[in-house]
Design an enzyme around this catalytic site. Structure first.
Site, PDB file in Angstrom:
ATOM      1  N   CYS A  16       0.944  -1.263  -0.058  1.00 29.83           N
ATOM      2  CA  CYS A  16       0.023   0.081  -0.122  1.00 29.83           C
ATOM      3  C   CYS A  16       0.991   1.162   0.215  1.00 29.83           C
ATOM      4  O   CYS A  16       1.867   1.297   0.893  1.00 29.83           O
ATOM      5  CB  CYS A  16      -0.778  -0.124   1.183  1.00 29.83           C
ATOM      6  SG  CYS A  16      -1.946   1.431   1.365  1.00 29.83           S
TER       7      CYS A  16
ATOM      8  N   CYS B 103       0.322   3.073   3.475  1.00 29.22           N
ATOM      9  CA  CYS B 103       0.641   2.502   4.723  1.00 29.22           C
ATOM     10  C   CYS B 103       1.758   1.387   4.693  1.00 29.22           C
ATOM     11  O   CYS B 103       2.275   0.974   5.815  1.00 29.22           O
ATOM     12  CB  CYS B 103      -0.299   1.956   5.636  1.00 29.22           C
ATOM     13  SG  CYS B 103      -1.092   0.536   4.956  1.00 29.22           S
TER      14      CYS B 103
ATOM     15  N   CYS C 238      -7.552  -0.789   1.498  1.00 28.33           N
ATOM     16  CA  CYS C 238      -6.525  -1.341   2.599  1.00 28.33           C
ATOM     17  C   CYS C 238      -6.925  -1.404   3.796  1.00 28.33           C
ATOM     18  O   CYS C 238      -7.503  -0.293   4.294  1.00 28.33           O
ATOM     19  CB  CYS C 238      -5.322  -0.422   2.533  1.00 28.33           C
ATOM     20  SG  CYS C 238      -4.130  -0.953   3.519  1.00 28.33           S
TER      21      CYS C 238
ATOM     22  N   CYS D  40      -5.046   0.992   6.280  1.00 27.99           N
ATOM     23  CA  CYS D  40      -5.219   2.471   6.487  1.00 27.99           C
ATOM     24  C   CYS D  40      -6.576   3.121   5.906  1.00 27.99           C
ATOM     25  O   CYS D  40      -6.781   4.157   5.772  1.00 27.99           O
ATOM     26  CB  CYS D  40      -3.996   3.215   5.857  1.00 27.99           C
ATOM     27  SG  CYS D  40      -3.933   2.935   3.939  1.00 27.99           S
TER      28      CYS D  40
ATOM     29  N   CYS E  91      -8.722  -5.016  -9.933  1.00 33.81           N
ATOM     30  CA  CYS E  91      -8.343  -3.795 -10.773  1.00 33.81           C
ATOM     31  C   CYS E  91      -7.807  -2.542  -9.765  1.00 33.81           C
ATOM     32  O   CYS E  91      -8.650  -2.073  -9.307  1.00 33.81           O
ATOM     33  CB  CYS E  91      -9.554  -3.534 -11.736  1.00 33.81           C
ATOM     34  SG  CYS E  91      -9.303  -2.228 -12.903  1.00 33.81           S
TER      35      CYS E  91
HETATM   36 FE    FE Z   1      -2.765   1.016   3.451  1.00 36.29          FE
END
Ligand code: FE
Length: 133
Positions: free
Chosen positions: A48, A51, A97, A100, A120
């Protein structure tokens, strides 16, 4: 283990590029075929960009032709969350995610793998860690 990341909007604006902020925090979408990972074949773990959580393995990346990085499954289903998204006159499944809350993209059921899924994902929501796999 999932670490919960809570930052203020001001902190996110300082840490992320304007495009990353628009996608991760504003649920925007980068234009197709413009992201830096669309055609990437390098081995590694996609983390990510907000984070650092491990989200996707390069082993599951495939060429979807959509213009966005596409994966058959998350590296760990516990690191992402799925949400119904009825924006823009469509019913889609948003992927965020878990750590976060950042917007990553959407998942569709027309993928090539055993589960038939196509994650996607916006390039700018991701960082590729080539030291891991
Ligand atoms: Fe994240």
């Amino acid at each position: 283990m999932t670490t919960q990341v809570n930052k203020t909007e001001q902190e996110w604006r300082q840490e992320l590029s304007p495009e990353q902020y628009a996608v991760l925090r504003g649920k925007g979408t980068e234009r197709p075929f413009t992201g830096r990972f669309v055609d990437t074949k390098d081995n590694g773990v996609y983390r990510c960009a907000g984070c650092g959580a491990e989200l996707f393995s390069s082993d599951t990346k495939f060429d979807s032709g959509s213009g966005w990085p596409s994966f058959t499954e998350p590296k760990n289903t516990e690191n992402v969350e799925l949400h119904e998204d009825r924006s823009h006159g469509m019913v889609r499944t948003e992927v965020t995610c878990k750590s976060c809350g950042g917007h990553l993209g959407h998942v569709f059921d027309d993928g090539p793998g055993p589960q038939g899924q196509r994650y996607c994902i916006n390039s700018c929501s991701l960082d590729l860690d080539t030291s891991a796999n």
